[in-house]
Scaffold this active site. Structure first.
Site, mmCIF file in Angstrom:
data_model
loop_
_atom_site.group_PDB
_atom_site.id
_atom_site.type_symbol
_atom_site.label_atom_id
_atom_site.label_comp_id
_atom_site.label_asym_id
_atom_site.label_seq_id
_atom_site.Cartn_x
_atom_site.Cartn_y
_atom_site.Cartn_z
ATOM 1 N N GLY A 196 -9.195 -3.699 -0.535
ATOM 2 C CA GLY A 196 -8.127 -5.538 -0.343
ATOM 3 C C GLY A 196 -8.177 -5.575 1.110
ATOM 4 N N GLY A 215 -5.866 0.882 1.645
ATOM 5 C CA GLY A 215 -5.644 0.971 -0.016
ATOM 6 C C GLY A 215 -5.952 2.862 -0.634
ATOM 7 N N GLY A 234 -7.634 3.622 -2.256
ATOM 8 C CA GLY A 234 -8.743 4.496 -2.445
ATOM 9 C C GLY A 234 -9.591 4.601 -1.069
ATOM 10 C CG ASP A 250 -1.146 -3.753 -5.716
ATOM 11 O OD1 ASP A 250 -0.809 -5.024 -5.598
ATOM 12 O OD2 ASP A 250 -2.028 -3.703 -5.811
ATOM 13 N NE ARG A 269 -6.835 -4.548 -11.235
ATOM 14 C CZ ARG A 269 -7.577 -4.635 -10.402
ATOM 15 N NH1 ARG A 269 -8.015 -3.647 -10.126
ATOM 16 N NH2 ARG A 269 -7.365 -5.851 -9.712
ATOM 17 N NE ARG A 302 3.410 -26.861 -20.957
ATOM 18 C CZ ARG A 302 3.519 -27.558 -20.708
ATOM 19 N NH1 ARG A 302 2.981 -27.420 -19.466
ATOM 20 N NH2 ARG A 302 3.669 -28.734 -21.475
ATOM 21 C CD GLN A 317 17.373 -19.334 15.907
ATOM 22 O OE1 GLN A 317 17.158 -18.768 16.161
ATOM 23 N NE2 GLN A 317 17.688 -21.284 16.091
HETATM 24 P P1 ADP Z 1 -8.437 0.413 -1.868
HETATM 25 O O1 ADP Z 1 -8.346 1.296 -0.393
HETATM 26 O O2 ADP Z 1 -7.814 -1.448 -1.255
HETATM 27 O O3 ADP Z 1 -7.816 1.419 -2.634
HETATM 28 P P2 ADP Z 1 -11.124 1.022 -2.896
HETATM 29 O O4 ADP Z 1 -9.840 2.128 -4.026
HETATM 30 O O5 ADP Z 1 -11.652 -1.037 -3.337
HETATM 31 O O6 ADP Z 1 -9.825 -0.550 -2.111
HETATM 32 O O7 ADP Z 1 -12.058 1.367 -1.911
HETATM 33 C C1 ADP Z 1 -12.512 1.211 -0.683
HETATM 34 C C2 ADP Z 1 -13.477 2.084 -0.891
HETATM 35 O O8 ADP Z 1 -13.210 3.202 0.088
HETATM 36 C C3 ADP Z 1 -14.855 2.111 -1.597
HETATM 37 O O9 ADP Z 1 -15.455 0.295 -1.739
HETATM 38 C C4 ADP Z 1 -15.630 3.188 -0.822
HETATM 39 O O10 ADP Z 1 -16.567 2.603 -0.326
HETATM 40 C C5 ADP Z 1 -14.046 3.795 -0.470
HETATM 41 N N1 ADP Z 1 -14.035 5.113 -1.240
HETATM 42 C C6 ADP Z 1 -12.588 4.597 -1.690
HETATM 43 N N2 ADP Z 1 -12.664 5.795 -2.711
HETATM 44 C C7 ADP Z 1 -13.383 6.851 -2.926
HETATM 45 C C8 ADP Z 1 -13.218 8.282 -2.820
HETATM 46 N N3 ADP Z 1 -12.914 8.880 -3.794
HETATM 47 N N4 ADP Z 1 -14.892 8.453 -2.044
HETATM 48 C C9 ADP Z 1 -15.203 8.129 -0.915
HETATM 49 N N5 ADP Z 1 -15.033 6.800 -0.661
HETATM 50 C C10 ADP Z 1 -14.345 6.514 -1.519
#
Ligand code: ADP
Length: 748
Positions: free
Chosen positions: A11, A104, A106, A152, A196, A279, A652
């Site tokens: 992201g 992030g 991931g 996040d 999340r 709302r 300021q």
């Molecule tokens: P973020 O980095 O924001 O947490 P994602 O979880 O979508 O976003 O991860 C971004 C990219 O990092 C994924 O599309 C993938 O290419 C790579 N990635 C994420 N998790 C893994 C994993 N367990 N093994 C290998 N590559 C990963």
């Protein structure tokens, strides 16, 4: 020459561009080459034109842009070993030995796997004949540094992730706006924010905006109870005259059994049980977008530069590190540790072990949650039986600063909740002299959290001579047992006056605490003061616009910012806007400096430069004033460029406090009240200044304060941010000069 690749993945987050700029420029400055890997891991897997060399100027003009100019993507192929082998091949083709990965958890998990598999991937590439053994021998390892880019704030290894502060700005602005319409119609709003698995944005935005209720994944309410408890608080709020009600819900909110609680669920409960017109506002991608805040620009710049230092210094076997920030300190933590601890929180939530989840989020998260639960109450807790109620006065001193009101609200509510009597002193030390003191109750501070200015009133008057009798009388009359002064330089000096006279006036012989609140960030015993972040953000907002106006007309702007003799706003403002030159009082201004600047500007504009930006402190040099500088540059610039001055002035000091300042004010106030209450019970009490030093909130004895100060120049003797001067200069220098310097270095 080492080749470093930089990519943004997962992201997008505001501030990623500032990090990329810092990575590229630091690497070039250190003699390394940099390659941008476009579209995250997808670009790494695809190679070819997705991996391109980037030069100094390529990352010019991106500091203030949201998103990421080198693109980001999710990439399924990279999750497979084959995809990662292709990625390895493309890195080797380009001679890249080190990576700075901004993403992030991931993305950083992917980075971790790539680094661990690297020797195996290289061996496979030799086996299938895609590279020779000789090439493989020169690529035995891959060095990685990770920067956490995620709005996040959900990762271990840094107090703040890149983008989280900006996202908080978006959310808090939205809640402030919603609050005014909610109040007009006596409506209830449910605001859904991102997160999340992490309630950071929900919790901090609720804390900063004075919302009435919050639902976060880490601390889910009991299944059958949450509806009743929430409705009770909101209902009581209405009864006591509150016109707006705001409930903040994190995307991942759930109950104790793990059933999701959606904003629709909350709306239905409120409508059914309270008959409220409710709302829903789902903030969605607005939270990700827009220009990065001043904080995100500066923090991302610092961690970006450190990432390059880390990969250049790393040995072949070194584990990847995450570069993070703790207070004003840049930190390195092993990537595996960061990932393990981040996953541990997710696991704890999945296993419904919520106390573990909260504990793993860390002390300040927990403390914030506790504070919020108290602040949202409609009435304070009943005092403990037999508890002695202390009488604590709250007041200001010094110039107004955004966040003063937030601190007063937190102090009054948290103090009242602990059973103390809170007294408000109006109009600073003049008010204390004139007995302008009244008790403040729970509802007297309702709605105060988001408001700029200082409702209690403040001024720079420092008591002297006969004033002391009057002050002693006021303190005695109201039986004040502890004093909290929320303010700036003259407030500090005034408290020191009372403190130093406590032998002569028994009424002054009470615990006192100074809470730093000034836009100048010129107070002792703290790295940050409440108000400075807001002022910085206002400066950045204004200078962004000034820059846009200047580009159209080949113009140089000389921008003057506040700070008295303290250059914090000037240097940080320069860093956050990419100014090519800053002038600080700490460094002085000489004719030689200005002549060199003129030459540089002439050279730049001759080569096609369209905009020049110089930021100076209001008192950088009284003789070489802003007008003088502008006139000098104008005359010397001839037909090449014209020059305008922009004195930013009192904007300021105004404005509603930033999320950072609101949170800092609340944390300081909470700690200060606890401290005061504790000291009033001690025989040998200690009066102190509260502050944040290297990320930790601390108290410094008033006895020690004097030696920390440069009294003539009204600033601390030692200022941590001065160490960033050279770094700021390197980041902002134009490339030609860099080339020249390099050429000079080589010829020596
Ligand atoms: P973020 O980095 O924001 O947490 P994602 O979880 O979508 O976003 O991860 C971004 C990219 O990092 C994924 O599309 C993938 O290419 C790579 N990635 C994420 N998790 C893994 C994993 N367990 N093994 C290998 N590559 C990963």
């Amino acid at each position: 020459m080492k080749r470093i690749g930089v990519l943004t993945s997962g992201g997008d987050a505001p501030g990623m561009n500032a990090a990329v700029r810092a990575v590229v420029r630091t690497a070039l400055e250190k003699g390394a080459e940099t390659f941008a890997i476009y579209e995250g891991y997808r670009g790494m897997v695809e190679g070819k034109d997705k991996i391109r060399r980037v030069g100094w100027n390529k990352v010019g003009g991106i500091l203030q842009l949201g998103g990421t100019v080198i693109g980001s993507a999710r990439c399924q192929e990279f999750r497979e070993r084959e995809g990662r082998r292709n990625a390895a091949l493309n890195l080797i083709h380009n001679g890249i030995e080190a990576l700075v990965i901004i993403g992030g958890d991931g993305s950083l998990t992917g980075a971790h796997i790539l680094q661990q598999e690297w020797p195996g991937l290289v061996a496979e590439l030799v086996e299938v004949g895609q590279i020779t053994q000789e090439v493989a021998d020169t690529h035995q390892s891959l060095t990685i540094a990770g920067l956490v880019g995620s709005i996040d704030n959900d990762m271990h290894g840094t107090d703040m992730t890149i983008g989280a502060d900006t996202a908080l700005h978006r959310i808090v602005d939205a809640i402030d706006a919603i609050t005014s319409t909610a109040a007009s119609h006596q409506r209830t709003f449910v605001v859904e924010v991102m997160g999340r698995r992490c309630g950071y944005l929900a919790l901090m935005s609720a804390l900063a905006s004075g919302a009435d209720w919050v639902l976060i994944p880490e601390s889910p309410p009991e299944v059958h109870e949450w509806q009743a408890r929430m409705c009770e608080v909101l209902h009581k709020g209405r009864e006591t005259g509150r016109r707006d009600s705001i409930v903040v819900v994190a995307e991942g909110a759930q109950d104790r059994n793990g059933n999701p609680i959606t904003s629709q669920d909350v709306k239905e409960v409120l409508e059914q049980r309270l008959g409220e017109d409710t709302r829903i506002t789902v903030l969605g991608h607005v939270q990700r977008g827009g220009a990065p805040s001043a904080y995100d620009r500066i923090m991302s710049t610092l961690v970006g530069a450190e990432a390059v230092e880390a990969v250049l210094a790393a040995g072949k076997q070194d584990e990847p590190v995450v570069i993070g920030i703790q207070g004003n300190n840049v930190t390195r933590t092993p990537l595996s540790e960061c990932l393990n601890r981040t996953w541990a929180v997710a696991d704890a939530i999945k296993e419904r072990d919520y106390s573990k989840a909260l504990a793993l989020r860390g002390g300040s998260f927990r403390q914030s949650f506790r504070m919020l639960r108290t602040l949202v109450r409609t009435f304070p807790h009943d005092p403990e039986p037999g508890q002695r109620r202390r009488r604590i006065a709250v007041m200001h001193g010094g110039g107004p600063a955004p966040g003063m009101n937030t601190a007063v609200r937190a102090a009054v509510r948290l103090g009242t909740d602990k059973g103390h009597v809170m007294l408000g002193v109006n109009n600073g030390f003049r008010g204390l002299i004139n007995d302008e003191i009244e008790e403040m109750d729970w509802m007297s501070v309702a709605g105060l959290a988001p408001r700029g200015g200082a409702e209690l009133g403040t001024n720079r008057y420092i008591p002297e001579g006969r004033d002391f009798y009057a002050i002693a009388r006021s303190l005695e009359k109201h039986q004040i047992e502890g004093l909290l002064m929320i303010g700036g330089w003259s407030g500090y000096l005034s408290v020191l006056e009372l403190f130093n006279n406590r032998q002569n006036y028994p009424a002054f012989d009470i615990p006192m605490v100074c809470l730093p609140s000034t836009i100048n960030n010129n107070l002792p015993a703290t790295d940050f003061t409440v108000g400075a972040d807001t002022a910085l953000h206002s400066i950045v907002w204004a200078v962004d616009r000034i820059k846009q106006s200047a580009v159209a007309s080949r113009r140089v702007f000389v921008v003057e910012v506040m700070g008295h003799h303290c250059g914090y706003l000037t240097l940080m403002g320069g860093m956050a806007t990419g100014a090519e030159r800053v002038y600080l009082h700490e460094e002085g201004v000489t004719l030689r400096d200005m002549a060199a600047d003129v030459e540089e500007l002439i050279e730049g504009f001759t080569k096609g430069k369209r905009l020049g930006l110089i930021i100076r402190n209001e008192l950088a040099n009284e003789i070489y004033s802003t007008a003088f500088m502008a006139a000098l540059f104008e005359e010397e610039g001839g037909d090449l460029f014209d020059v305008r001055q922009a004195i930013l002035g009192h904007m300021q000091q105004g404005g509603d406090p930033s999320p950072f300042d609101r949170i800092l004010a609340t944390r300081f106030a909470s700690m200060a009240i606890d401290y005061l209450a504790q000291q009033t019970a001690e025989e040998e009490y200690v009066s102190a200044c509260v502050g944040q030093i290297k990320g930790k909130i601390q108290f410094t004895d008033l006895h020690d304060v004097h030696r920390l100060l440069d009294m003539d120049l009204a600033r601390p003797k030692s200022q941590w941010w001065m160490a960033l001067r050279d770094f700021a200069r390197i980041m902002a220098q134009p490339e030609p000069q860099w080339d020249l310097r390099k050429a000079k270095k080589e010829s020596v």
